[in-house]
Design an enzyme around this catalytic site. Structure first.
Site: not given
Ligand code: F6P
Length: 364
Positions: A142, A237
């Site tokens: 991110d 997102e």
């Molecule tokens: O923080 C990294 C990230 O990939 C974000 O971009 C995303 O919102 C989130 O983690 C997704 O999380 P998970 O692994 O729980 O799907």
């Protein structure tokens, strides 16, 4: 005989390309150059609480520079200060921090290196204030950690997202469609901004600039009038309409950060189709952005950060994260990192450049 200095490493939060490269850099320098012993904590803070760890030898970290994920495993849920325990259908939260601190003391390490995002580094800061000598290393696709200009994982994610945008151009063009690419980034628009600009997106939507559907529809129609009968939209997102809300995919109650975003691409697709009458399709890049091997840029960055972390341990510089400022490595106090996410300033120079060549950010 003097006993060897020992250090421990853990990787916390979501994985990202470059984690193994940083583990390798820390362990190789610590073992090879400094004669230290290295212990790997398994599955992030979960393993710290459950006392799961293993010794890392030089050979264990050899050959992992290019591999994705983390050889140590990770957890996005375990927070020693608010540890979720499921009792039947109910979730209870317990403070397990004393167990975590005790387990670290038992390991007789002179430092715990926490490789994590803002959540994991926030926990690292709490552990530091509870007496654990900590050095932090920032990671996340991110790119939203305070105190550092860049995090490893970001460049790899942008590469993957840009590849997606590039591939969608030809099919959008052939079918005269609008193609929406939803990318990750949580509440920060760095991935959308960079992959959108790199992939020549016509419209880029980021959380920091709430969008107006009317402006987006106008842009698409104007392109069509000029004979460009397709449009590419890159949406983060976490993007949301002016006065509207983010789209939540699921709530993970056990997690320190329970809100999982996702789905804005489909909501936006319906809105654009309604407003323009043009066929619109959505592609969600999702976890593809976190998988696979790190780019050369991220391998280099991870190696720089990992080796610097070992220098910080040697100098007793605890309670800091190694950050990047103007391409130099700097110590950043962990309390600064724990203060929240680093989002995109709406007047960022890259936004100004993109606007100057006609890219639309969904607002006037
Ligand atoms: O923080 C990294 C990230 O990939 C974000 O971009 C995303 O919102 C989130 O983690 C997704 O999380 P998970 O692994 O729980 O799907």
């Amino acid at each position: 005989m003097k006993s060897k200095k020992r250090i421990a490493i853990l990787t916390g939060g979501g994985d990202c390309p470059g984690l193994n490269a940083v583990i390798r850099a820390i362990a190789k320098k610590a073992i090879g150059e400094k004669g230290m012993e290295v212990v790997g904590i398994e599955d992030g803070y979960d393993g710290l609480i459950a006392n799961r760890h293993r010794k890392l030898e030089y050979d264990d970290v050899s050959g992992i520079l290019t591999s994705g994920g983390t050889i140590l495993g990770t957890s996005k849920k375990a927070n020693p200060y608010r540890y979720a325990i499921r009792k039947g259908k109910k979730l209870e939260f317990k403070d397990m921090s004393k167990t975590a601190v005790r387990n670290i003391k038992r390991l007789k390490v002179s430092c715990l290196v926490c490789i994590g995002g803002d959540g994991s580094l926030g926990i690292a800061h709490q552990l530091f204030t509870d007496g654990v000598p900590i050095v932090g290393v920032p990671k996340t696709i991110d790119n939203d950690i305070r105190g550092t200009d860049i995090t490893f994982g970001f460049n790899s994610a942008v590469q993957i997202a840009t590849d997606g945008v590039d591939r969608l151009h030809s099919t959008a063009q052939s079918h005269h469609r609008i193609m929406i690419v939803e990318v990750m980034g949580h509440n920060a628009g760095w991935i959308a901004l960079h992959s959108g600009v790199a992939g020549g997106g016509d419209i880029i939507l980021i959380p920091e600039i709430p969008y107006n559907i009317g402006v987006i529809a106008e842009k698409v129609k104007e392109r069509n009038k000029k004979g460009r009968r397709f449009s590419i939209v890159v949406v983060s997102e976490g993007a949301k309409p002016k006065g509207g809300d983010i789209v939540i995919r699921r709530i993970v109650e056990e997690s320190a950060d329970p809100v999982r975003l996702g789905g804005i691409g489909f909501v936006l697709g319906d809105q654009i189709e309604k407003a323009t009458g043009l066929e619109t399709r959505t592609v969600v890049m999702g976890h593809l952005q976190r998988g696979g091997c790190p780019t050369p840029f991220d391998r280099v960055l991870a190696t720089r950060l990992g080796t610097k972390a070992v220098d910080m341990i040697e100098n007793g510089e605890f309670g800091y994260m190694v950050g990047v400022k103007n391409n130099s490595l700097v110590n950043v106090s962990l309390d600064k990192v724990a203060g929240g996410a680093r989002t995109v300033p709406p007047n960022h120079p890259l936004i100004r450049s993109a606007c100057s060549i006609g890219t639309c950010f969904g607002c006037r």
